[in-house]
Design a protein around this motif. Structure first.
Motif, mmCIF file in Angstrom:
data_model
loop_
_atom_site.group_PDB
_atom_site.id
_atom_site.type_symbol
_atom_site.label_atom_id
_atom_site.label_comp_id
_atom_site.label_asym_id
_atom_site.label_seq_id
_atom_site.Cartn_x
_atom_site.Cartn_y
_atom_site.Cartn_z
ATOM 1 N N ALA A 226 4.245 -43.219 32.021
ATOM 2 C CA ALA A 226 5.470 -43.793 31.464
ATOM 3 C C ALA A 226 6.602 -42.784 31.615
ATOM 4 O O ALA A 226 6.477 -41.637 31.171
ATOM 5 C CB ALA A 226 5.272 -44.153 29.995
ATOM 6 N N GLU B 187 -4.953 -50.405 28.912
ATOM 7 C CA GLU B 187 -5.774 -51.602 29.047
ATOM 8 C C GLU B 187 -5.796 -52.143 30.476
ATOM 9 O O GLU B 187 -6.735 -52.838 30.868
ATOM 10 C CB GLU B 187 -5.278 -52.705 28.102
ATOM 11 N N LYS B 188 -4.777 -51.825 31.264
ATOM 12 C CA LYS B 188 -4.696 -52.354 32.625
ATOM 13 C C LYS B 188 -5.424 -51.490 33.654
ATOM 14 O O LYS B 188 -5.575 -51.893 34.809
ATOM 15 C CB LYS B 188 -3.223 -52.507 33.039
ATOM 16 N N THR C 254 0.633 -47.533 35.690
ATOM 17 C CA THR C 254 0.846 -48.537 34.658
ATOM 18 C C THR C 254 1.150 -47.796 33.359
ATOM 19 O O THR C 254 0.779 -46.622 33.206
ATOM 20 C CB THR C 254 -0.383 -49.434 34.463
ATOM 21 N N THR C 255 1.837 -48.446 32.449
ATOM 22 C CA THR C 255 2.100 -47.829 31.147
ATOM 23 C C THR C 255 1.047 -48.226 30.128
ATOM 24 O O THR C 255 1.079 -47.774 28.990
ATOM 25 C CB THR C 255 3.490 -48.246 30.625
ATOM 26 N N SER C 256 0.103 -49.066 30.543
ATOM 27 C CA SER C 256 -0.899 -49.605 29.626
ATOM 28 C C SER C 256 -2.308 -49.153 29.997
ATOM 29 O O SER C 256 -2.779 -49.401 31.105
ATOM 30 C CB SER C 256 -0.832 -51.137 29.632
ATOM 31 N N VAL D 247 -2.053 -43.770 34.119
ATOM 32 C CA VAL D 247 -1.163 -44.162 33.031
ATOM 33 C C VAL D 247 0.047 -43.248 33.100
ATOM 34 O O VAL D 247 -0.081 -42.020 32.992
ATOM 35 C CB VAL D 247 -1.851 -44.044 31.660
#
Length: 274
Positions: A51, A35-36, A31-33, A49
């Motif tokens: 990206a 928070e996820k 994920t790039t977030s 994480v």
């Protein structure tokens, strides 16, 4: 237990990861977030994480790939960047982002790559399109997707399958809202080429189960009413304002055939009345 890495746990990648976990696979997801991360970990996904960049390789990529036999690339191109006219697409090149990570994929444990592409690679034509049809994309995203397809298929360090999805729909992508209330919509007689999330996941599971690698597959539900009939009906059924269409200019639109996929995978679409 076989391990799968899913690059992009978004609209498709997250429910796919859940399905693969139920199938008994170990799943790594990106994920790039930040928070996820907690949500992904709570589901049982080993999360990273990550990206992709045009000029650098993510530090977490090696760990994300380590131990996985299958890599699923399920991230959209996102080429527009700041400019809606795609004028800065080169600075946000999806091709370059994939090129950057290829050396690490080659050195990793990954044996098979599944690349989620799009029927946008075919451009537009008034004909039935299958996997033999020469792809002539007209959009920037279509052009870059095709370039990445060729890049992956040419690599001999792993086997690649290209999965070209039509328009994606699901519970939170209600087709009734796609064109509701819009005016002077072009190509009223063009056929729809859509696929439900449930079938997207089912097809990917079938590819993995049957070891269907080194091929290209169109994945579109064999249901092709005209845009005008389909979107008008969907809008009315949802109590939305139906779109109006421009019938003065001849319609242009291809019909995507999934016959090869159905035969190759012995697959039966579950959502045929979209």
């Amino acid at each position: 237990m076989k391990q799968i890495s899913i690059l992009g746990c978004g609209w498709l990648g997250l429910p796919l990861a859940k399905a693969l976990l139920k199938d008994g696979f170990s799943v790594k997801g990106s994920t790039t977030s930040v928070e996820k991360l907690t949500n992904l970990e709570s589901i049982g996904i080993q999360s990273f994480v990550l990206a992709l960049e045009t000029n650098a390789v993510p530090d977490t990529l090696s760990d994300f790939l380590d131990g996985s036999q299958i890599l699923i690339i399920a991230i959209p191109p996102k080429l527009r960047g700041k400019n809606k006219d795609y004028s800065d697409a080169a600075n946000n090149s999806f091709v370059k982002k994939i090129e950057n990570i290829l050396p690490l994929i080659q050195k990793s444990t990954v044996e098979n790559v599944l690349f989620i592409s799009s029927t946008a690679v075919y451009g537009e034509a008034n004909t039935v399109v299958d996997e033999i049809t020469i792809a002539v994309p007209v959009t920037e995203s279509g052009k870059q997707l095709l370039e990445i397809e060729n890049l992956l298929l040419a690599n001999t360090d792993f086997k690649t399958t290209i999965l070209r999805f039509g328009g994606l729909i699901g519970e939170d992508r209600n087709p009734a809202r796609f064109l509701a209330g819009k005016e002077n919509v072009p190509n009223p007689e063009a056929p729809i080429n859509l696929i439900h999330l449930e079938d997207c996941i089912g097809i990917i599971q079938k590819i993995i189960a049957t070891n269907c690698w080194n091929t290209t597959l169109n994945a579109v539900t064999p249901f092709h009413p005209s845009r005008e009939n389909y979107y008008t009906e969907k809008a009315l059924a949802s109590n939305l304002i139906p779109p109006t269409f421009n019938n003065e200019i001849p319609s242009i639109g291809k019909t995507i055939s999934s016959d090869y996929l159905i035969e190759k995978l012995n697959y039966t679409f579950t959502k045929t009345d979209l």
